[in-house]
Design an enzyme around this catalytic site. Structure first.
Site, PDB file in Angstrom:
ATOM      1  N   LYS A 126       0.857  -1.191   0.000  1.00  0.00           N
ATOM      2  CA  LYS A 126       0.000   0.000   0.000  1.00  0.00           C
ATOM      3  C   LYS A 126       0.886   1.231   0.000  1.00  0.00           C
ATOM      4  CE  LYS A 126      -4.420   1.029   0.226  1.00  0.00           C
ATOM      5  NZ  LYS A 126      -5.592   0.214  -0.166  1.00  0.00           N
ATOM      6  N   ASP A 166      -7.084   4.350  -4.363  1.00  0.00           N
ATOM      7  CA  ASP A 166      -7.746   4.206  -3.065  1.00  0.00           C
ATOM      8  C   ASP A 166      -8.353   5.590  -2.806  1.00  0.00           C
ATOM      9  OD1 ASP A 166      -7.805   2.156  -0.611  1.00  0.00           O
ATOM     10  OD2 ASP A 166      -7.536   4.138   0.265  1.00  0.00           O
TER      11      ASP A 166
HETATM   12  P1  NDP Z   1     -12.958   7.920  -2.673  1.00  0.00           P
HETATM   13  O1  NDP Z   1     -11.882   8.894  -2.489  1.00  0.00           O
HETATM   14  O2  NDP Z   1     -13.520   7.686  -4.032  1.00  0.00           O
HETATM   15  O3  NDP Z   1     -14.175   8.250  -1.725  1.00  0.00           O
HETATM   16  C1  NDP Z   1     -14.015   8.320  -0.334  1.00  0.00           C
HETATM   17  C2  NDP Z   1     -15.312   8.795   0.281  1.00  0.00           C
HETATM   18  O4  NDP Z   1     -15.237   8.626   1.686  1.00  0.00           O
HETATM   19  C3  NDP Z   1     -15.580  10.261   0.024  1.00  0.00           C
HETATM   20  O5  NDP Z   1     -16.961  10.469  -0.026  1.00  0.00           O
HETATM   21  C4  NDP Z   1     -14.953  10.919   1.252  1.00  0.00           C
HETATM   22  O6  NDP Z   1     -15.514  12.188   1.569  1.00  0.00           O
HETATM   23  C5  NDP Z   1     -15.262   9.919   2.321  1.00  0.00           C
HETATM   24  N1  NDP Z   1     -14.214   9.993   3.336  1.00  0.00           N
HETATM   25  C6  NDP Z   1     -12.905   9.669   3.178  1.00  0.00           C
HETATM   26  N2  NDP Z   1     -12.215   9.896   4.299  1.00  0.00           N
HETATM   27  C7  NDP Z   1     -13.100  10.405   5.163  1.00  0.00           C
HETATM   28  C8  NDP Z   1     -13.003  10.837   6.488  1.00  0.00           C
HETATM   29  N3  NDP Z   1     -11.824  10.779   7.165  1.00  0.00           N
HETATM   30  N4  NDP Z   1     -14.132  11.273   7.090  1.00  0.00           N
HETATM   31  C9  NDP Z   1     -15.321  11.299   6.420  1.00  0.00           C
HETATM   32  N5  NDP Z   1     -15.486  10.909   5.154  1.00  0.00           N
HETATM   33  C10 NDP Z   1     -14.389  10.460   4.540  1.00  0.00           C
HETATM   34  O7  NDP Z   1     -12.385   6.547  -2.067  1.00  0.00           O
HETATM   35  P2  NDP Z   1     -12.909   5.074  -2.305  1.00  0.00           P
HETATM   36  O8  NDP Z   1     -14.375   5.041  -2.481  1.00  0.00           O
HETATM   37  O9  NDP Z   1     -12.039   4.451  -3.315  1.00  0.00           O
HETATM   38  O10 NDP Z   1     -12.518   4.380  -0.896  1.00  0.00           O
HETATM   39  C11 NDP Z   1     -13.430   4.276   0.183  1.00  0.00           C
HETATM   40  C12 NDP Z   1     -12.981   3.169   1.122  1.00  0.00           C
HETATM   41  O11 NDP Z   1     -12.941   1.933   0.402  1.00  0.00           O
HETATM   42  C13 NDP Z   1     -11.594   3.324   1.724  1.00  0.00           C
HETATM   43  O12 NDP Z   1     -11.590   2.766   3.016  1.00  0.00           O
HETATM   44  C14 NDP Z   1     -10.720   2.478   0.805  1.00  0.00           C
HETATM   45  O13 NDP Z   1      -9.541   2.056   1.457  1.00  0.00           O
HETATM   46  C15 NDP Z   1     -11.656   1.323   0.536  1.00  0.00           C
HETATM   47  N6  NDP Z   1     -11.388   0.515  -0.650  1.00  0.00           N
HETATM   48  C16 NDP Z   1     -11.268   1.100  -1.889  1.00  0.00           C
HETATM   49  C17 NDP Z   1     -11.044   0.312  -2.991  1.00  0.00           C
HETATM   50  C18 NDP Z   1     -10.971   0.857  -4.366  1.00  0.00           C
HETATM   51  O14 NDP Z   1     -10.828   0.071  -5.308  1.00  0.00           O
HETATM   52  N7  NDP Z   1     -11.097   2.157  -4.575  1.00  0.00           N
HETATM   53  C19 NDP Z   1     -10.875  -1.157  -2.867  1.00  0.00           C
HETATM   54  C20 NDP Z   1     -11.106  -1.660  -1.534  1.00  0.00           C
HETATM   55  C21 NDP Z   1     -11.326  -0.830  -0.481  1.00  0.00           C
HETATM   56  P3  NDP Z   1     -14.670  13.521   1.323  1.00  0.00           P
HETATM   57  O15 NDP Z   1     -14.556  13.633  -0.179  1.00  0.00           O
HETATM   58  O16 NDP Z   1     -15.473  14.601   1.937  1.00  0.00           O
HETATM   59  O17 NDP Z   1     -13.344  13.317   1.982  1.00  0.00           O
HETATM   60  O1  2IT Z   2      -7.931  -1.519  -0.613  1.00  0.00           O
HETATM   61  C1  2IT Z   2      -7.884  -2.009  -1.763  1.00  0.00           C
HETATM   62  O2  2IT Z   2      -8.028  -3.220  -1.956  1.00  0.00           O
HETATM   63  C2  2IT Z   2      -7.676  -1.092  -2.889  1.00  0.00           C
HETATM   64  N1  2IT Z   2      -7.603   0.115  -2.691  1.00  0.00           N
HETATM   65  C3  2IT Z   2      -7.543  -1.639  -4.276  1.00  0.00           C
HETATM   66  C4  2IT Z   2      -6.131  -2.108  -4.531  1.00  0.00           C
HETATM   67  C5  2IT Z   2      -5.828  -2.510  -5.951  1.00  0.00           C
HETATM   68  O3  2IT Z   2      -4.641  -2.825  -6.176  1.00  0.00           O
HETATM   69  O4  2IT Z   2      -6.697  -2.556  -6.807  1.00  0.00           O
END
Ligand code: NDP
Ligand code: 2IT
Length: 445
Positions: A126, A166
């Protein structure tokens, strides 16, 4: 905790002071591995616990860039290459002001077991930066990404380490980073990053994969009780990549999603989220959740409390770590929630997990339920390596099969250790065993 596990945990705390999220992730895994360690003492005897909690390599670097006012800005960059037993390090990059080494290590540690669960050839890693993309111009984001990649490019490669997105890193950022990597290396190594655009090596379904996969996992859990998502009230947190596509799949399966959120508050839309409007506000305009409420009659913005105050059948935390605590869990349970599937990484605190498990509801830890994103990244690597491109249906069918397999191996493993329905034990034990057996085969390296 038993002596052997306790000792390893104490060493982690001692050696990684102040890294609270990393301690939390390690504790959760080690505690649930106790039955595995008792039944198979050779893992502990080979020092596997001590080895698996120590990253193979940790890289920290300065990221200098110039903002639109001509001012020099300095951020900190990270890449933690945690475990390469199963394949090249694989895991996302997070750009968020809260990012520090402890957060990247917790995410990298979780990623080891998640990636193992997918049964694909990917190790765990990561990275990220404390850079905040909010409010930055495209050119500022580009300059930052180019500077970040200038250093990162020394450490990654299609067979070495393959980053993706992420929080704060989506298609735009991956594009800028890929462009810089290609320029520095003078080589079109499509497989060095995943989450690429469709015109330059990306895979169909990667954008949707994490959210879709989380909902497919929830659907598989419900099926063990003879139920489905049809007609269920679903609350979702977050309004980013994971949340949006969780809502899309849940609505396609007949559920009504009534909430989403960002750091400015949450929205309740009892009629069901208007997904096209949400995509317009968040994906196209990069706006705030209030912009949705302004254009959607009947929807309301709430800036007090948490989205978990809204009664639901199914809760999908899709924002960030520790966003659902013991009190939120008690509220969810009191109001009849029977399913929690984590789209985010470690969104539930230890107290919340304990409450869900005591109540005996269907609870899926993120490393199992959100594995669809990284799994589809590995499918993207597969297409890049063979210079092919699958259509949407082919890629989605593969994602569906992988999520079903992960679900089933959690169920079977939990039963094997006498704890049916315990998806935490199932995910940790199944993931750990796969990595540990390969580490044993590779010797002490
Ligand atoms: P994005 O940046 O697309 O979206 C994140 C969302 O969560 C936004 O709406 C953001 O709001 C909110 N958010 C983030 N941090 C905070 C915080 N500290 N407090 C309140 N709201 C928060 O990210 P993703 O959707 O990609 O990721 C969301 C989660 O999913 C994370 O935990 C990530 O690790 C996990 N994840 C993502 C994957 C991927 O493929 N993208 C795969 C597996 C897991 P704001 O814009 O206001 O900060
Ligand atoms: O938390 C996760 O699994 C991710 N942000 C996706 C990682 C990836 O390599 O697609």
């Amino acid at each position: 905790m038993t002596n052997v596990v306790e000792k390893v945990y104490e060493q982690v705390v001692e050696r990684n002071r102040g890294e609270a999220e990393f301690h939390q992730a390690v504790r959760e895994v080690l505690e649930s591995l106790e039955p595995v360690i008792s039944k198979h003492p050779h893992y502990a005897e080979a020092g596997l616990l001590e080895r698996i909690v120590e990253p193979e390599r940790q890289i920290m670097f300065r990221v200098p860039w110039v903002d639109d006012n001509g001012q020099v800005q300095v951020n900190r960059g990270f890449r933690v290459e945690f475990n390469s037993a199963l394949g090249p390090y694989k895991g996302g990059l997070r750009f968020h002001p809260s990012v520090n080494v402890g957060i990247i290590k917790f995410l990298g540690f979780e990623q080891i077991f998640k990636n193992a669960l997918t049964n694909q050839a990917i190790g765990g890693g990561k990275g990220g930066s404390d850079f905040d993309p909010h409010g930055k111009s495209d050119l500022e984001v580009m300059r930052f990404c180019q500077s970040f990649m200038t250093e990162l490019s020394r450490h990654i490669g299609p067979s070495t380490d393959v980053p993706a997105g992420d929080i704060g890193v989506g298609g735009r950022e991956i594009g800028y980073m890929f462009g810089q990597y290609k320029r520095l290396k003078n080589s079109y190594d499509a497989g060095v990053l995943t989450g690429k655009g469709l015109a330059w090596g990306g895979s169909l379904v990667r954008t949707e994969a994490t959210g879709y996969g989380t909902v497919l996992f929830a659907q598989s859990m419900l099926a063990t009780k003879g139920q489905s998502l049809e007609g269920k009230r679903v609350t979702v947190s977050g309004a980013g990549n994971v949340a949006i596509y969780a809502i899309e799949k849940a609505q396609a399966l007949g559920a009504t999603c009534i909430t989403f959120s960002d750091s400015s508050g949450y929205v309740v839309d009892e009629a069901g989220v208007d997904l096209e409007l949400l995509k317009q506000v968040k994906e196209v305009e990069r706006g705030r959740v209030a912009d949705y409420v302004e254009r959607r009659p009947g929807a309301r913005l709430v800036t007090e409390g948490r989205v978990w105050d809204v009664p639901c059948d199914v809760a999908l935390p899709c924002a960030t770590q520790n966003e659902l605590d013991g009190n939120n869990a008690a509220t969810l349970l009191r109001q009849g929630c029977g399913v929690v599937a984590e789209g985010a990484n470690m969104p539930s605190t230890p107290e919340a997990i304990e409450a869900f498990q005591q109540a005996g509801i269907l609870y899926a830890p993120g490393k199992a339920s959100n594995a669809g994103g990284v799994a589809t990244s590995a499918l993207e690597m597969e297409q890049n390596a063979s210079r092919t491109r699958w259509d949407f249906e082919t890629a989605e069918a593969k994602l569906t099969d992988i999520m079903t397999d992960i679900h089933d191996s959690c169920v079977v493993t939990a039963e094997e250790y006498g704890r049916p329905g315990d998806y935490v034990l199932g995910a940790n034990a199944a993931g750990f065993t796969r990595v540990a057996d390969v580490m044993l085969a590779h010797g002490i390296v």
